[in-house]
Design a protein around this motif. Structure first.
Motif, PDB file in Angstrom:
ATOM      1  N   ARG A 162      91.143 136.824 -62.601  1.00 58.53           N
ATOM      2  CA  ARG A 162      91.295 136.982 -61.356  1.00 58.53           C
ATOM      3  C   ARG A 162      92.328 138.488 -61.358  1.00 58.53           C
ATOM      4  O   ARG A 162      92.071 139.610 -60.790  1.00 58.53           O
ATOM      5  CB  ARG A 162      91.932 136.021 -60.258  1.00 58.53           C
ATOM      6  CG  ARG A 162      92.195 136.817 -58.997  1.00 58.53           C
ATOM      7  CD  ARG A 162      93.090 135.672 -58.260  1.00 58.53           C
ATOM      8  NE  ARG A 162      94.190 135.512 -58.997  1.00 58.53           N
ATOM      9  CZ  ARG A 162      95.053 134.529 -58.594  1.00 58.53           C
ATOM     10  NH1 ARG A 162      94.856 133.633 -57.845  1.00 58.53           N
ATOM     11  NH2 ARG A 162      96.213 134.305 -59.255  1.00 58.53           N
ATOM     12  N   ASP A 163      93.445 138.059 -62.099  1.00 59.07           N
ATOM     13  CA  ASP A 163      94.386 139.177 -62.038  1.00 59.07           C
ATOM     14  C   ASP A 163      94.039 140.393 -63.084  1.00 59.07           C
ATOM     15  O   ASP A 163      94.446 141.433 -62.823  1.00 59.07           O
ATOM     16  CB  ASP A 163      95.639 138.650 -62.957  1.00 59.07           C
ATOM     17  CG  ASP A 163      96.311 137.545 -61.810  1.00 59.07           C
ATOM     18  OD1 ASP A 163      96.018 137.472 -60.776  1.00 59.07           O
ATOM     19  OD2 ASP A 163      97.076 136.595 -62.519  1.00 59.07           O
ATOM     20  N   ALA A 164      93.078 140.161 -63.965  1.00 56.30           N
ATOM     21  CA  ALA A 164      92.877 141.264 -64.974  1.00 56.30           C
ATOM     22  C   ALA A 164      91.504 142.159 -64.249  1.00 56.30           C
ATOM     23  O   ALA A 164      91.204 143.426 -64.665  1.00 56.30           O
ATOM     24  CB  ALA A 164      92.117 140.606 -66.252  1.00 56.30           C
ATOM     25  N   LEU A 165      90.617 141.608 -63.262  1.00 60.66           N
ATOM     26  CA  LEU A 165      89.778 142.343 -62.845  1.00 60.66           C
ATOM     27  C   LEU A 165      90.004 143.633 -62.423  1.00 60.66           C
ATOM     28  O   LEU A 165      89.243 144.711 -62.884  1.00 60.66           O
ATOM     29  CB  LEU A 165      89.222 141.502 -61.695  1.00 60.66           C
ATOM     30  CG  LEU A 165      88.170 140.172 -62.274  1.00 60.66           C
ATOM     31  CD1 LEU A 165      87.583 139.551 -60.759  1.00 60.66           C
ATOM     32  CD2 LEU A 165      86.766 140.604 -62.774  1.00 60.66           C
ATOM     33  N   PRO A 166      90.899 144.032 -61.831  1.00 61.02           N
ATOM     34  CA  PRO A 166      91.244 145.477 -61.042  1.00 61.02           C
ATOM     35  C   PRO A 166      91.429 146.262 -62.579  1.00 61.02           C
ATOM     36  O   PRO A 166      90.868 147.467 -62.562  1.00 61.02           O
ATOM     37  CB  PRO A 166      92.610 145.451 -60.641  1.00 61.02           C
ATOM     38  CG  PRO A 166      92.529 143.858 -59.925  1.00 61.02           C
ATOM     39  CD  PRO A 166      91.948 143.113 -61.054  1.00 61.02           C
ATOM     40  N   ARG A 167      92.108 145.725 -63.667  1.00 59.51           N
ATOM     41  CA  ARG A 167      92.202 146.731 -64.969  1.00 59.51           C
ATOM     42  C   ARG A 167      90.805 146.767 -65.485  1.00 59.51           C
ATOM     43  O   ARG A 167      90.731 148.047 -65.946  1.00 59.51           O
ATOM     44  CB  ARG A 167      93.094 145.775 -65.622  1.00 59.51           C
ATOM     45  CG  ARG A 167      93.440 146.347 -67.112  1.00 59.51           C
ATOM     46  CD  ARG A 167      94.622 145.770 -67.773  1.00 59.51           C
ATOM     47  NE  ARG A 167      94.279 144.368 -68.106  1.00 59.51           N
ATOM     48  CZ  ARG A 167      93.262 143.988 -69.156  1.00 59.51           C
ATOM     49  NH1 ARG A 167      92.750 144.598 -69.760  1.00 59.51           N
ATOM     50  NH2 ARG A 167      93.079 142.670 -69.139  1.00 59.51           N
ATOM     51  N   LEU A 168      90.085 145.631 -65.569  1.00 63.72           N
ATOM     52  CA  LEU A 168      88.834 145.721 -66.488  1.00 63.72           C
ATOM     53  C   LEU A 168      88.067 146.889 -65.643  1.00 63.72           C
ATOM     54  O   LEU A 168      87.067 147.425 -66.264  1.00 63.72           O
ATOM     55  CB  LEU A 168      88.208 144.388 -66.398  1.00 63.72           C
ATOM     56  CG  LEU A 168      88.688 143.661 -67.217  1.00 63.72           C
ATOM     57  CD1 LEU A 168      88.252 142.029 -67.336  1.00 63.72           C
ATOM     58  CD2 LEU A 168      89.034 144.018 -68.739  1.00 63.72           C
TER      59      LEU A 168
END
Length: 60
Positions: free
Chosen positions: A46-52
């Motif tokens: 959830r926290d990594a989705l914007p970065r991915l």
């Protein structure tokens, strides 16, 4: 918290399968994600989705 390299690889593959509408590969990768992911991985995801999403949009 961060997503492990094996899950990040699966997530990138899932994104590509969605992009190319490859249902067979998508199902296989989603099954792998379901087998490997833990609750902590899901929070990290959830926290990594914007970065991915950002890195995927700059490579295409």
């Amino acid at each position: 918290m961060s997503v492990g390299p094996e899950l990040e690889t699966a997530l990138r593959g899932i994104a590509e399968a969605v992009q190319y509408r490859d249902d067979h590969v998508l199902r296989r990768l989603l099954a792998r994600l379901a087998e490997q992911a833990t609750i902590d991985d899901l929070y990290a995801l959830r926290d990594a989705l914007p970065r991915l999403r950002t890195s995927a949009s700059t490579t295409h």
